[in-house]
Design a protein around this motif. Sequence first.
Motif, mmCIF file in Angstrom:
data_model
loop_
_atom_site.group_PDB
_atom_site.id
_atom_site.type_symbol
_atom_site.label_atom_id
_atom_site.label_comp_id
_atom_site.label_asym_id
_atom_site.label_seq_id
_atom_site.Cartn_x
_atom_site.Cartn_y
_atom_site.Cartn_z
ATOM 1 N N ARG A 145 0.854 -1.191 0.000
ATOM 2 C CA ARG A 145 0.000 0.000 0.000
ATOM 3 C C ARG A 145 0.890 1.241 0.000
ATOM 4 N NH1 ARG A 145 -5.485 -0.975 1.881
ATOM 5 N NH2 ARG A 145 -5.934 -3.031 1.063
ATOM 6 N N THR A 146 0.270 2.374 -0.313
ATOM 7 C CA THR A 146 1.041 3.619 -0.331
ATOM 8 C C THR A 146 1.045 4.246 1.051
ATOM 9 O OG1 THR A 146 0.345 3.952 -2.587
ATOM 10 C CG2 THR A 146 1.289 5.852 -1.488
ATOM 11 N N GLY A 147 2.250 4.548 1.546
ATOM 12 C CA GLY A 147 2.376 5.137 2.879
ATOM 13 C C GLY A 147 2.756 6.598 2.809
ATOM 14 N N GLN A 148 3.321 7.068 3.931
ATOM 15 C CA GLN A 148 3.709 8.482 4.002
ATOM 16 C C GLN A 148 4.751 8.795 2.922
ATOM 17 O OE1 GLN A 148 5.452 9.525 7.775
ATOM 18 N NE2 GLN A 148 4.503 11.558 7.719
ATOM 19 N N ASN A 149 4.661 9.965 2.354
ATOM 20 C CA ASN A 149 5.553 10.418 1.277
ATOM 21 C C ASN A 149 5.601 9.436 0.102
ATOM 22 O OD1 ASN A 149 6.222 12.678 2.816
ATOM 23 N ND2 ASN A 149 7.749 11.483 3.940
#
Length: 573
Positions: free
Chosen positions: A43-47
């Motif tokens: 999944r896409t996380g911070q930054n």
Amino acid sequence: MLKRIFDFISALIGLIVLLPFLVVVSILIKLTSKGSVFYKQERTGQNAKLFTILKFRSMIENHGDKNTVTVIGDQRITNFGSFLRKYKIDELPGLWNVLTGDMSLVGPRPDLPHYYNLLKGEDRKILDLKPGITGPASLKYANEEQLLKSQQDPAKYHYEVIFKDKVRINLAYYKNNNLLIDLKIIFATIFRFSYGSQEIRRIWLSPPNFSKSELDFVKRDFNLSWVSSFGPHINSFENCLSKISKDFHVAALNSGTASLHLALILSGVKKGDRVLCSSFTFSASANPIAYVGANPVFIDSDIDSWNMCPILLEIAIEDCILEHEKPKAIMLVHLYGMPAKIDEIMKIANKYDIPVIEDAAEALGSTYKNKPLGTFGSFGVYSFNGNKIVTTSGGGALICKDKDFIEKAKFLATQARDDKPHYEHSEIGYNYRMSNVCAAIGLGQLEVLEERILQKRAIKSFYKEQLSSIKEISFLDENEDSYSNFWLTTILLSKNSTIDREQLRLHLEKENIESRPLWKPMHLQPIFKECKSYVNGVSEDLFNRGLCLPSGTNMSITDLKRVVDKIKELYEA
Ligand SMILES: Cc1ncc(COP(=O)(O)O)c(C=O)c1O
């Protein structure tokens, strides 16, 4: 930093306290389907950094494409898995992601990476946040699988409507988040999933739903003191509407009613003239006929579209001609967003050379044979009242192919001031122009018009599917030529229904759910009882048996389920 400490301590305590429960769930997963206990996904996380989210496995092992959206009843979900998903237990291993620092307790729910690649401009700011186990958007879309189920193309709907709406909500959270808000979201999540206590909140029929841009446009007006009926936002708003209405000219006015009034004046309707008007409508379609001193002649509905019946229309015209009172205009309403039988009505109007004013107050975005409603007659009218599909708080618009008529409408709407340095007036004018502040709100709203239409249509599909087991309830459907914005979802109770419309309305009201009878026809209104009317009983019957259901585009799937459950409760009691 404070948030990180709070996250770490809460996740640690959570994991320790829940450990026995998590062990039992793990054993049950193993026992009920073959495969691993956990499910891992990128999944896409911070930054925009990718990370691996940890969940309990709720689907069969090796179920194929991991990037397709999941809907209720999806064959890939195991029986136990659907229980885990229902109560969000499958998300609990995410506490481990919080401990390792990839996630927070509260933040935007991390979606699949390919969605985030489509984020542009300011929207990318949400990537500055750590994703959360729960968050403001996941609260609203707690049961999105259910909403997706009612879609023909769930993946498109997931992106076009749900993902974009989530981005908007998360961006608002980005601009204004603190520990207190996080605590509220955590409590709301626990409260909602465990006790369902939000059930007492009132569900309104069609409240306004703002996007993130309206305030920005309005702020610009205040900063530059453009608050009167003069300023650039009015022009931009008119240009936007012109694009939507296939390059018609547009006058932005302060209500739909004012727009209808000017349409009648510009059509040359005068005192004593006859105007043929749909009977099944809101009084605002008929009142302007009285403003100009003309006499409305009401025409009942046809059963397919619920709008003006072409057969009765022609009979009424013939009668008027015989009485040497040829009607000066036809006020054709497209109710609840549903197109009238336009081809037939325009053919009759052209045959007798009578101008048509389309009251499309409720039908912005609806089309007939792919052409926008409002663009078939001599004039079209939209309303931007607070309950409409998009709003300017209060407002309307008059559209016309002829630029001169629109110039004249703007002149009349601004007190008919002659072109002189001082105030000189040779005609009676009106104070009908839209203010620049309202136009600013409208500009923000028009940005999301397409989305709102999809949402309204999804609401109608959802109700129709969920209530399909109740044979006494039917819906107004489109035909191959019509495309409705389904401003309000309307239902009709069958003649042999054991429950009448008022019983159903009061039952919903008791549960704090607003619904409303369909419009009471004008020929039955005390104020118009002396007017001529051509009646076939259809609109009276619709009024007696029909109900508008809550159709707000800010309704969550839980709200929609609440309405459906209450209706079913009454029928199944
Ligand atoms: C069918 C119809 N016509 C006209 C109007 C008048 O619009 P407004 O409220 O903007 O004056 C409305 C809505 O309010 C309406 O529903």
